[in-house]
Design an enzyme around this catalytic site. Sequence first.
Site, PDB file in Angstrom:
ATOM      1  N   SER A  79      -5.093  -5.013   0.388  1.00 53.96           N
ATOM      2  CA  SER A  79      -5.176  -3.612   0.687  1.00 53.96           C
ATOM      3  C   SER A  79      -3.666  -3.172   0.209  1.00 53.96           C
ATOM      4  O   SER A  79      -3.445  -2.168  -0.332  1.00 53.96           O
ATOM      5  CB  SER A  79      -5.463  -3.111   1.940  1.00 53.96           C
ATOM      6  OG  SER A  79      -4.660  -3.615   2.856  1.00 53.96           O
ATOM      7  N   HIS A  91      -0.010  -1.778   7.155  1.00 56.74           N
ATOM      8  CA  HIS A  91       0.269  -1.151   6.077  1.00 56.74           C
ATOM      9  C   HIS A  91       1.353  -0.584   5.769  1.00 56.74           C
ATOM     10  O   HIS A  91       2.099  -0.164   6.858  1.00 56.74           O
ATOM     11  CB  HIS A  91      -0.903  -0.365   5.628  1.00 56.74           C
ATOM     12  CG  HIS A  91      -2.046  -0.808   5.726  1.00 56.74           C
ATOM     13  ND1 HIS A  91      -3.108  -0.683   6.546  1.00 56.74           N
ATOM     14  CD2 HIS A  91      -2.908  -1.703   4.734  1.00 56.74           C
ATOM     15  CE1 HIS A  91      -4.252  -1.426   6.453  1.00 56.74           C
ATOM     16  NE2 HIS A  91      -4.154  -2.145   5.372  1.00 56.74           N
ATOM     17  N   ASP A 106       0.880   2.221   9.948  1.00 57.64           N
ATOM     18  CA  ASP A 106      -0.203   2.020  10.952  1.00 57.64           C
ATOM     19  C   ASP A 106       0.032   0.718  11.739  1.00 57.64           C
ATOM     20  O   ASP A 106      -1.060   0.481  12.392  1.00 57.64           O
ATOM     21  CB  ASP A 106      -1.695   2.356  10.213  1.00 57.64           C
ATOM     22  CG  ASP A 106      -1.831   1.143   9.536  1.00 57.64           C
ATOM     23  OD1 ASP A 106      -0.962   0.363   9.196  1.00 57.64           O
ATOM     24  OD2 ASP A 106      -3.126   1.166   8.615  1.00 57.64           O
TER      25      ASP A 106
END
Length: 243
Positions: free
Chosen positions: A24, A199, A196
């Site tokens: 991601s 990320h 967070d």
Amino acid sequence: MALAEAGVGRRLLLWPRIVLFGDSITEFSFQEHGWGAFLAERLVRKCDVVNRGLSGYNTRWAKVILPRLISKHSGAESTVAVTIFFGANDSALKDLNPKQHVPLEEYAANLKSMVQYLKSIDIAEDRIILITPPPLQESAWEKECLAKGDKLNRRNATTGQYAQACVQVARDCGTDVLDLWTLMQKNQDFSAYLSDGLHLSAKGNSFLAAQLWKLLENKVSALPSLLPYWREVDHLHPEASLL
């Protein structure tokens, strides 16, 4: 001149490319202020930056799909660099996140397998860059987990073991490596690099882009601008300038 005529006997213009392969953190890299977007802007007219980030993926899954993304007959020749950026999911705690967790030894073996595959299709080690997972800010990530009804499913010390394994694979295979886990923690408040706890924030994206560019610059410095600047095109006979 008709388009069909123009194409006869003309060599296809192959745009060089950099492939960003990861989880991601790579998938999100083309968002505003993302590190992939920075590279794409820096290299426009010289090289395509191709995002092959897959949110949630680990190296066990990545090694299966890599040959479907880059092969000797589809893209290897024009690939000037590949980044391999996994570990944030592999390092998830087995008891709390067994689906994404990959044991440390297997993680290292998977990275090595992907490097060896790229070398087998003539993408040499000097065109491969491994990137370690970033550090984990546990308190911030725990809030994310609790909001979903889960317990904290990662630990920074564990992520560090995977980062060290990534660095060792790079040494063994002769590739470049960006040790993000170590570099980010040189700043005592590394949480500013994370949105967070896991990320990247805008600051983290900027940091990664700057560090990665140091490794990429030599690999792309000789790439010319593709097609002439518009003022240099013969407007009366454009074919003379463009074909």
